[in-house]
Design a protein around this motif. Structure first.
Motif, mmCIF file in Angstrom:
data_model
loop_
_atom_site.group_PDB
_atom_site.id
_atom_site.type_symbol
_atom_site.label_atom_id
_atom_site.label_comp_id
_atom_site.label_asym_id
_atom_site.label_seq_id
_atom_site.Cartn_x
_atom_site.Cartn_y
_atom_site.Cartn_z
ATOM 1 N N ALA A 1 82.319 -15.719 32.400
ATOM 2 C CA ALA A 1 83.321 -16.175 31.448
ATOM 3 C C ALA A 1 83.719 -15.055 30.479
ATOM 4 O O ALA A 1 84.904 -14.887 30.172
ATOM 5 N N VAL A 2 82.743 -14.282 30.008
ATOM 6 C CA VAL A 2 83.042 -13.173 29.088
ATOM 7 C C VAL A 2 83.936 -12.142 29.780
ATOM 8 O O VAL A 2 84.931 -11.684 29.206
ATOM 9 N N VAL A 3 83.596 -11.778 31.006
ATOM 10 C CA VAL A 3 84.434 -10.827 31.744
ATOM 11 C C VAL A 3 85.818 -11.429 31.975
ATOM 12 O O VAL A 3 86.827 -10.734 31.866
ATOM 13 N N GLY A 4 85.892 -12.715 32.235
ATOM 14 C CA GLY A 4 87.185 -13.386 32.395
ATOM 15 C C GLY A 4 88.022 -13.301 31.128
ATOM 16 O O GLY A 4 89.231 -13.079 31.181
ATOM 17 N N ALA A 5 87.377 -13.464 29.969
ATOM 18 C CA ALA A 5 88.094 -13.354 28.695
ATOM 19 C C ALA A 5 88.642 -11.941 28.499
ATOM 20 O O ALA A 5 89.797 -11.757 28.083
ATOM 21 N N VAL A 6 87.837 -10.951 28.815
ATOM 22 C CA VAL A 6 88.287 -9.558 28.671
ATOM 23 C C VAL A 6 89.437 -9.275 29.639
ATOM 24 O O VAL A 6 90.442 -8.652 29.260
ATOM 25 N N ILE A 7 89.329 -9.743 30.865
ATOM 26 C CA ILE A 7 90.415 -9.548 31.833
ATOM 27 C C ILE A 7 91.685 -10.230 31.331
ATOM 28 O O ILE A 7 92.782 -9.666 31.437
ATOM 29 N N GLY A 8 91.552 -11.424 30.770
ATOM 30 C CA GLY A 8 92.715 -12.108 30.208
ATOM 31 C C GLY A 8 93.341 -11.330 29.061
ATOM 32 O O GLY A 8 94.558 -11.331 28.889
ATOM 33 N N LEU A 9 92.501 -10.655 28.286
ATOM 34 C CA LEU A 9 93.019 -9.861 27.164
ATOM 35 C C LEU A 9 93.715 -8.582 27.621
ATOM 36 O O LEU A 9 94.640 -8.111 26.957
ATOM 37 N N VAL A 10 93.272 -7.994 28.730
ATOM 38 C CA VAL A 10 93.891 -6.745 29.193
ATOM 39 C C VAL A 10 95.020 -6.989 30.191
ATOM 40 O O VAL A 10 95.699 -6.044 30.589
ATOM 41 N N ALA A 11 95.219 -8.249 30.585
ATOM 42 C CA ALA A 11 96.272 -8.562 31.554
ATOM 43 C C ALA A 11 97.642 -8.199 30.985
ATOM 44 O O ALA A 11 97.894 -8.331 29.789
ATOM 45 N N HIS A 12 98.504 -7.738 31.868
ATOM 46 C CA HIS A 12 99.876 -7.420 31.492
ATOM 47 C C HIS A 12 100.714 -8.679 31.677
ATOM 48 O O HIS A 12 100.638 -9.331 32.713
ATOM 49 N N LEU A 13 101.506 -9.009 30.675
ATOM 50 C CA LEU A 13 102.383 -10.174 30.737
ATOM 51 C C LEU A 13 103.820 -9.717 30.505
ATOM 52 O O LEU A 13 104.063 -8.795 29.725
ATOM 53 N N ARG A 14 104.752 -10.369 31.168
ATOM 54 C CA ARG A 14 106.164 -10.076 30.948
ATOM 55 C C ARG A 14 106.972 -11.337 31.250
ATOM 56 O O ARG A 14 106.509 -12.214 31.986
ATOM 57 N N PRO A 15 108.165 -11.407 30.687
ATOM 58 C CA PRO A 15 109.017 -12.553 31.023
ATOM 59 C C PRO A 15 109.261 -12.585 32.530
ATOM 60 O O PRO A 15 109.243 -11.557 33.198
ATOM 61 N N LEU A 16 109.499 -13.762 33.049
ATOM 62 C CA LEU A 16 109.696 -13.935 34.481
ATOM 63 C C LEU A 16 110.887 -13.117 34.963
ATOM 64 O O LEU A 16 111.989 -13.242 34.435
ATOM 65 N N SER A 17 110.664 -12.264 35.954
ATOM 66 C CA SER A 17 111.737 -11.438 36.513
ATOM 67 C C SER A 17 112.528 -12.255 37.528
ATOM 68 O O SER A 17 112.097 -13.323 37.977
#
Length: 180
Positions: free
Chosen positions: A74-90
């Motif tokens: 779960a901790v690694v999942g939280a970190v991955i969620g924090l470093v994930a790149h997000l952008r508006p839908l192309s």
């Protein structure tokens, strides 16, 4: 090798390959489907652990180690969620989503897409490597948990569920910042 072990190995390898590819590709994030994968993995993992009878041999140490492993996931999942790149839908993401959801009336169209990138993939692979190391460590202590094939699916389910929750939490902030 007995058929049940072969099925377990095939399921785990398929999940690892699928998640590795998903880490580095942009994909539309549909909030109504975001937790479907972790839920399915969790159910399959729990069924695998219980159906092969190994859960009956678990003791307090096994359960404590399982909880430790799930918290680490779960901790690694939280970190991955924090470093994930997000952008508006192309436009490409919208076409991809529409092609997959033509037979799902009422499906909520995603507003953004995400990818974890190479850092997310590296963290995820480190989690898998830690799981393998944990298996050897736990086996050397005489534990039963390490032999339960479904445990890795439970770990992946915890990891993906927390990652999804963090991405949903971050998305409104990131999307509003890109519009400003």
């Amino acid at each position: 090798m007995i058929p049940q072990n072969l099925v377990s190995i095939i399921l785990v390898v398929a999940a690892l390959v699928w998640f590795s590819v998903k880490q580095t590709t942009w994909s539309p994030v549909s909030p109504d489907r975001l937790f479907r994968g972790p839920l399915i993995l969790g159910i399959i993992g729990a069924v695998m652990v219980v159906s092969n009878g190994q859960a009956a041999a678990f003791d307090a140490t096994d359960i404590a180690l399982l909880l430790l492993e799930l918290v680490a996931g779960a901790v690694v999942g939280a970190v991955i969620g924090l470093v994930a790149h997000l952008r508006p839908l192309s436009a490409e993401g919208r076409r991809s989503w529409e092609a997959r959801n033509t037979r799902r009336p009422g499906a909520v169209e995603p507003r953004f897409e995400a990818r974890n990138g190479w850092l997310g993939l590296t963290l995820w692979l480190a989690l898998i490597a830690a799981r393998i190391g944990f298996t050897f460590w736990e086996s050397s202590m005489g534990g039963h948990l390490a032999q339960a094939g479904g445990v890795i699916l439970l770990l992946l389910a915890a990891n993906r569920a927390v990652r999804s929750a963090v991405i949903l939490w971050r998305a409104p902030r990131v999307l509003s910042a890109t519009r400003a």
